[in-house]
Design a protein around this motif. Structure first.
Motif, PDB file in Angstrom:
ATOM      1  N   HIS A 181     -31.598   7.233  37.683  1.00  0.00           N
ATOM      2  CA  HIS A 181     -32.306   6.022  37.309  1.00  0.00           C
ATOM      3  C   HIS A 181     -32.642   5.185  38.535  1.00  0.00           C
ATOM      4  O   HIS A 181     -31.841   5.081  39.471  1.00  0.00           O
ATOM      5  CB  HIS A 181     -31.430   5.178  36.380  1.00  0.00           C
ATOM      6  N   VAL A 182     -33.837   4.616  38.520  1.00  0.00           N
ATOM      7  CA  VAL A 182     -34.192   3.627  39.540  1.00  0.00           C
ATOM      8  C   VAL A 182     -34.643   2.378  38.789  1.00  0.00           C
ATOM      9  O   VAL A 182     -35.762   2.310  38.292  1.00  0.00           O
ATOM     10  CB  VAL A 182     -35.335   4.127  40.448  1.00  0.00           C
ATOM     11  N   PHE A 183     -33.738   1.447  38.641  1.00  0.00           N
ATOM     12  CA  PHE A 183     -34.089   0.202  37.966  1.00  0.00           C
ATOM     13  C   PHE A 183     -34.491  -0.822  39.010  1.00  0.00           C
ATOM     14  O   PHE A 183     -33.680  -1.213  39.845  1.00  0.00           O
ATOM     15  CB  PHE A 183     -32.907  -0.324  37.150  1.00  0.00           C
ATOM     16  N   MET A 230     -40.615   4.953  37.135  1.00  0.00           N
ATOM     17  CA  MET A 230     -41.408   4.888  35.904  1.00  0.00           C
ATOM     18  C   MET A 230     -40.566   5.235  34.691  1.00  0.00           C
ATOM     19  O   MET A 230     -40.643   4.575  33.663  1.00  0.00           O
ATOM     20  CB  MET A 230     -42.542   5.923  35.961  1.00  0.00           C
ATOM     21  N   PHE A 231     -39.803   6.292  34.835  1.00  0.00           N
ATOM     22  CA  PHE A 231     -39.013   6.751  33.700  1.00  0.00           C
ATOM     23  C   PHE A 231     -38.019   5.687  33.250  1.00  0.00           C
ATOM     24  O   PHE A 231     -37.922   5.371  32.061  1.00  0.00           O
ATOM     25  CB  PHE A 231     -38.280   8.048  34.067  1.00  0.00           C
ATOM     26  N   SER A 232     -37.304   5.098  34.219  1.00  0.00           N
ATOM     27  CA  SER A 232     -36.327   4.074  33.865  1.00  0.00           C
ATOM     28  C   SER A 232     -37.000   2.880  33.194  1.00  0.00           C
ATOM     29  O   SER A 232     -36.499   2.364  32.186  1.00  0.00           O
ATOM     30  CB  SER A 232     -35.587   3.624  35.121  1.00  0.00           C
ATOM     31  N   SER A 233     -38.139   2.478  33.743  1.00  0.00           N
ATOM     32  CA  SER A 233     -38.828   1.335  33.152  1.00  0.00           C
ATOM     33  C   SER A 233     -39.347   1.678  31.767  1.00  0.00           C
ATOM     34  O   SER A 233     -39.281   0.851  30.843  1.00  0.00           O
ATOM     35  CB  SER A 233     -39.994   0.907  34.047  1.00  0.00           C
ATOM     36  N   THR A 234     -39.867   2.904  31.629  1.00  0.00           N
ATOM     37  CA  THR A 234     -40.364   3.325  30.319  1.00  0.00           C
ATOM     38  C   THR A 234     -39.266   3.261  29.266  1.00  0.00           C
ATOM     39  O   THR A 234     -39.487   2.778  28.155  1.00  0.00           O
ATOM     40  CB  THR A 234     -40.894   4.768  30.410  1.00  0.00           C
ATOM     41  N   ALA A 244     -39.278  13.981  39.299  1.00  0.00           N
ATOM     42  CA  ALA A 244     -38.875  14.527  40.594  1.00  0.00           C
ATOM     43  C   ALA A 244     -38.935  13.493  41.714  1.00  0.00           C
ATOM     44  O   ALA A 244     -38.037  13.410  42.539  1.00  0.00           O
ATOM     45  CB  ALA A 244     -39.750  15.722  40.940  1.00  0.00           C
ATOM     46  N   THR A 245     -39.987  12.714  41.718  1.00  0.00           N
ATOM     47  CA  THR A 245     -40.157  11.787  42.840  1.00  0.00           C
ATOM     48  C   THR A 245     -39.578  10.418  42.519  1.00  0.00           C
ATOM     49  O   THR A 245     -39.279  10.101  41.366  1.00  0.00           O
ATOM     50  CB  THR A 245     -41.649  11.616  43.161  1.00  0.00           C
ATOM     51  N   TYR A 246     -39.453   9.624  43.557  1.00  0.00           N
ATOM     52  CA  TYR A 246     -38.973   8.251  43.419  1.00  0.00           C
ATOM     53  C   TYR A 246     -39.834   7.465  42.447  1.00  0.00           C
ATOM     54  O   TYR A 246     -39.324   6.766  41.555  1.00  0.00           O
ATOM     55  CB  TYR A 246     -38.977   7.613  44.809  1.00  0.00           C
ATOM     56  N   ALA A 247     -41.158   7.627  42.602  1.00  0.00           N
ATOM     57  CA  ALA A 247     -42.075   6.875  41.745  1.00  0.00           C
ATOM     58  C   ALA A 247     -41.864   7.237  40.281  1.00  0.00           C
ATOM     59  O   ALA A 247     -41.782   6.358  39.413  1.00  0.00           O
ATOM     60  CB  ALA A 247     -43.520   7.175  42.164  1.00  0.00           C
ATOM     61  N   ARG A 248     -41.745   8.530  40.028  1.00  0.00           N
ATOM     62  CA  ARG A 248     -41.591   8.972  38.649  1.00  0.00           C
ATOM     63  C   ARG A 248     -40.258   8.514  38.060  1.00  0.00           C
ATOM     64  O   ARG A 248     -40.160   8.202  36.881  1.00  0.00           O
ATOM     65  CB  ARG A 248     -41.696  10.496  38.563  1.00  0.00           C
ATOM     66  N   GLN A 249     -39.239   8.493  38.896  1.00  0.00           N
ATOM     67  CA  GLN A 249     -37.931   8.042  38.410  1.00  0.00           C
ATOM     68  C   GLN A 249     -37.971   6.569  38.021  1.00  0.00           C
ATOM     69  O   GLN A 249     -37.438   6.164  36.989  1.00  0.00           O
ATOM     70  CB  GLN A 249     -36.867   8.292  39.476  1.00  0.00           C
TER      71      GLN A 249
END
Lengths: 670, 670
Positions: free
Chosen positions: B418-420, B489-493, B482-487
């Motif tokens: 997760h990247v919050f 995004m995923f956490s925010s989603t 896979a990437t930082y950006a996608r992570q």
């Protein structure tokens, strides 16, 4: 040990993941591909897999259309399962001889040298670590020919899929749709055939095969080890008869209900026996390399495993069914059929998972769960859920069954390690014949000593003839094809299944008419759905012992009222001191139903019972005459069965059993 | 590139294998273990997996029971999906903090050093070759902590599962249960919102996020790359609104049918748009490392991909539906509902597989297949198959949906990377608000210029408010982490989904009453099952253009009679020269139905039409009054709808639209 074995045990985990899985023959692959190039490869591979699955789906579609055509034209000599096998064979031929895969050069492999064989392996590529998973042993002979092997391997999917995905719905459906009325009426005979008979059959087959193997050894036809335990294992797996084909024909022809019940009950229960027996033999086997010798302690262990697994599965399956019954009784979930159906499905499936988690056989647990669900839970379901659950499992059963049979056809050509040995195959055919005979005839003789309505010789011939081998035998034999012995067994099993399904299955109709078995019998209760049992009590008076009657009374007075909305309220059956508890446990619906039910239930013991009527009329008729006796047989029953819980005829039945106005010869059986 | 990505692309093959798969969170493993010891390990692992799956099954069971309780107590502030998420969260917390796995020492790994990273690897252990498969890159930091990582990895299952197993039944069900009557009535508006609106929303969100990312970069909060294409991708995935939660409440409250149709149609179709749009953005992205820049040619490529995939899926899905319709029409398969249902199921599934095999989007194809099946095939099915197919897909949909939502809850704690980022999350919330507003309000204004029955401001507010994000957004965002950006995004989603489902979903009922949206409207035709369309022609007169009316006439005169048993026989509609062909293609059933249908169909053009009546009565009512107008609204319709194919009212309707005897204030919309 061979590749197949590794595969079988190793990739169990992935199987439990899936549920209805028609497409599993595309080999499971977790190949991680990292680059854009490899990602494109992965997409390509995904596309290829989709295509393969698509071909298989279309194959099933084709099968369905042909089945329809056959049913439409009333063509009964080839059953749908036989048909599915033929289509599978055709696809197998095409896969084997028609498709040529060009070697994929880009997918070159790197060879490492190591001392052990760990389950995972790390590859260090300039600082990056990549994880690799053990997939299995590769035959060093075929390693130069990897692509085509891979292609065929994709078409031969994990055997455990049968046990974890395809068999559970089939077996659950068998339990759930069991016509308990006739099942319980013949319970003694069914249990004898299924338990004693299957064990006898296994040993007879094992001994015959041992002789056959000794012969092969003598004439130098044996290319590998074949121990006595292997023979016993073969006996165990090949003794399970398959209900599908014959019973489909039976129910289409409306064959005598008792014969139907005997065949169905036996073939359902002997699946359970075969699973447990074969795993007991395996458990007894690996006590060293010299495991071919029989010793008493190991035999005892096997017996212990056998009994423990069987009773464990029974307890677990029944407990799950009882739990579902309680949940559906004490919630008003029936107001929401969708929720109810989903709950029913999930809890039945949980039974399977729980049994697997407890290391006992999930498939067997699911069988008993199905029977319990049908006996108790079914009564609590809303009308809509009743039909929904029935239809759902019917569909799952249909798809799984046809998939298995098509896959069987496919395997004949796509399986890599067939060992066809004429001596062994001849021996196997002889053995199953002898084994079946040793099951049916002696046991029928013994059973007839105690039965009022004896099992006629013609019935015995049909049971002998209709002992087809099917899905369960196949699933058990493909489970382990690592050794030479198992490969030979598997190849022979395939041929036996083909032969019995096509020849015996196709010959059922002529056989029935040759033996003058009564067909066109309208069932006394047409509802093949569960929820129409209860004549159990009446059975107690004839076939079965006081123990069984005791259970029936207990079930009727306490268990049913506790678990379902039907039966007499607990208040009336429990002693007065338990009144508060009884009050708690009796649902308002039970009181509501009480008015309509009481007249049917309370006066059943002194009255003339319906099942007596039907049994005594259970004679050999000309099929054309059966139409005439329907009004008599059906009249009282249908009016009664319209209430949910009352297969017992109210009051004295208008006609005594033998005063029926039938003009046909009414020959009572022995 | 990270592990997740590898996993996502690599293990696609295994997913397509399964169908209804609730248990996929137990990580698929093909670890082959050979020895007796390792075999025991495999059995242990199988047992553990079964236990985990069991826990999840029981979780779903618990959800069902709680859902029932909520429904029973009419508690509407937390929908079942929200509930499933809460239970998932709890399990996630337990998995994360409660379970400690002791390191499995026996499963030690061997490390090789190599120069490349092939997809398979051969290990030579004293002459025996073992094949290993690439599983993915291992984070070298976490490699010392493998067991616990492995445990959590088992609980986070392959994202592709959503696309290949869970979404297809959900989307098919959406298409199959589409209320085409109201859908077609509002087709223009729905298409505008779903296509134009979603694209607008994607771009607005993308731009806002780009600003947000620039801000983060300025204040030093950005720890990795975040390109403009990433922003667009985020816009594409987050723009898909979810039909589940709001529509469940809408249909429970029986909210205004037009509002329902608008919301439902939009959210079904914008799923398709979001899938295709996001994959177009991805297709446009990997043209090198400097892919963040916008250039015209790439944009054009994206647009091309978008249109090609969308139209390809449309054509394929419709073609499959048409084929099924033909098969069910020209065989008498309806005599065997089981075969019919199985065929229907298999052919619909084949659509998905075929689309995947053609490298277009299976999920989108399945949507159009569902709509076509409902429009044509459904009419050919037997009554039993109609309810069977409907119930089957309803159940699959229910299970898949609840599984996705529980899994969402689980992911919040079990997901590893997760990247919050507070700035990003705030920006995302702002962006979806603005994006939704830019979709609804301007487009509604434009639409109202052309509509007779304008979309009122209150309706617009509800559509704005009820734009929940759900399964599709989640599935798209977990597909690639896979990437930082996608992570990030995923956490925010995840947070956005939680927030919208709990807050907006729970607030729907108060919002409806605050905005005085009419509730308690009995649908003019209650049958949520398909097979009740045909008012399309009447719609042509109001909202939609001549093109649509042309299509309707064509459909009614030629396509329907060709594909189904309903409508006027082709003989009467085709020119005389085609009579022989027409004769061939017209089934006997059509002639039979002709008598009963003709009076309903033939004189519909000059008459007062039912849909006019209902639309003009489409006003704001007090819910309590809705009971009174039912006799008026339902009277003529029900008598008509009892025939299979006749939602058009015969002859002149007794009452002109405004002379209804309602005492309630009947405020017509703008």
């Amino acid at each position: 040990m061979g590749f197949q074995k590794v595969w079988a045990t190793g990739s169990r985990n992935c199987i439990i993941c899936c549920f209805l899985c028609l497409t599993l023959f595309s080999r499971i692959e977790t190949t991680g591909l990292v680059d854009a190039v490899t990602e494109r490869q992965a997409e390509e591979s995904h596309r290829q897999d989709s295509t393969k699955v698509l071909v298989f789906t279309l194959l099933l579609t084709l099968t369905i259309l042909t089945i329809w055509l056959f049913k439409h034209r009333r063509f009964r000599f080839l059953h749908e399962t036989g048909l599915a096998m033929i289509y599978g064979l055709l696809v197998g031929v095409i896969l084997r001889f028609g498709v040529h895969v060009q070697p994929d050069v880009s997918n070159s492999t790197l060879t490492c040298v190591g001392k052990s064989r760990p389950s995972s392996l790390l590859l260090n590529v300039s600082g990056h670590l990549y994880e690799y998973e053990l997939r299995g042993e590769v035959d060093s002979r075929s390693s130069d020919n990897l692509p085509s092997v891979d292609m065929l391997r994709k078409a031969t999917f994990d055997p455990e899929v049968f046990f974890n995905i395809l068999l559970p719905p089939i077996i659950f459906h068998a339990g759930y749709s069991l016509k308990r009325r006739h099942f319980f009426r013949n319970l003694g005979a069914i249990l004898t055939y299924a338990f004693v008979g299957t064990v006898i059959s296994s040993f007879v087959i094992g001994l015959v095969m041992y002789g056959c193997v000794a012969l092969m050894n003598a004439i130098g036809q044996l290319d590998g080890d074949f121990f006595f335990t292997d023979c016993l294992f073969f006996g165990a797996i090949i003794s399970a008869t398959d209900p599908v084909t014959v019973l489909a024909i039976f129910s289409e022809l409306k064959v005598d209900v008792d014969l139907y019940a005997l065949m169905f009950g036996e073939s359902v229960l002997n699946d359970a026996v075969a699973i447990v027996l074969s795993s007991s033999v395996v458990a007894y086997q690996p006590s060293g390399e010299s495991s071919q010798a029989l010793d008493g302690r190991a035999m005892l262990t096997s017996l212990g495993v056998f009994l423990a697994v069987l009773s464990g599965s029974f307890v677990l399956g029944s407990a799950a069914g009882v739990l579902t019954a309680l949940v559906t009784k004490f919630t008003r979930l029936r107001d929401f059929p969708l929720l109810e159906t989903a709950l029913f499905f999930l809890m039945s499936w949980s039974t399977f998972l729980l049994a697997e988690a407890c290391s006992i056989t999930g498939v067997v647990a699911v069988l008993f769960c199905g029977i319990t669900q049908a006996h108790y839970t079914y009564n609590n379901l809303s009308a809509e859920s009743k039909s929904r659950t029935k239809e759902l499992f019917e569909l799952l059963n249909f798809l799984a069954e046809n998939f298995i049979f098509s896959y069987m056809g496919l395997t004949l050509f796509s399986f890599q390690k067939h060992v066809f040995n004429p001596v062994f195959i001849t021996g196997a055919f002889l053995a199953i014949f002898l084994g079946r005979a040793a099951n049916i005839y002696p046991l029928s003789f013994l059973l007839n000593l105690g039965r009022t309505n004896a099992i006629s010789l013609n019935f015995q011939h049909v049971m002998m003839f209709a002992g087809l081998r099917g899905a369960m035998t196949f699933a058990l034999s493909i489970r382990d094809t690592a050794t030479y012995a198992r490969q030979m067994m598997f190849s022979s099993t395939l041929l036996i299944v083909f032969f019995t399904v096509w020849v015996f299955g196709g010959g059922t109709t002529p056989m029935l008419s040759f033996l003058k078995i009564r067909v066109g019998v309208e069932e006394e209760q047409e509802s093949s759905v569960p929820g129409s049992e209860e004549t159990v009590g009446t059975v107690g008076r004839r076939d079965t012992a006081w123990l069984f009657r005791l259970w029936y009374t207990f079930d009727h007075k306490y268990v049913k009222p506790l678990l379902t909305h039907s039966g007499p309220p607990l208040i009336t059956t429990l002693p007065a001191c338990c009144a508060p508890v009884a009050h708690c446990l009796t649902s308002s619906q039970t009181y509501e139903q009480q008015d309509s039910d009481s007249e049917l239930i309370l006066n059943h013991s002194p009255s003339m019972l319906y099942s007596d009527l039907s049994v005594s009329a259970d004679a050999v008729f000309d099929p054309s005459s059966s139409v005439q006796d329907q009004p008599l047989l059906q009249g009282p029953t249908h009016s009664v069965l319209s209430t949910e819980e009352s297969p017992i005829v109210p009051g004295p039945v208008p006609l005594p059993p033998h005063s029926s106005p039938l003009s046909e010869p009414l020959r009572l059986r022995l």
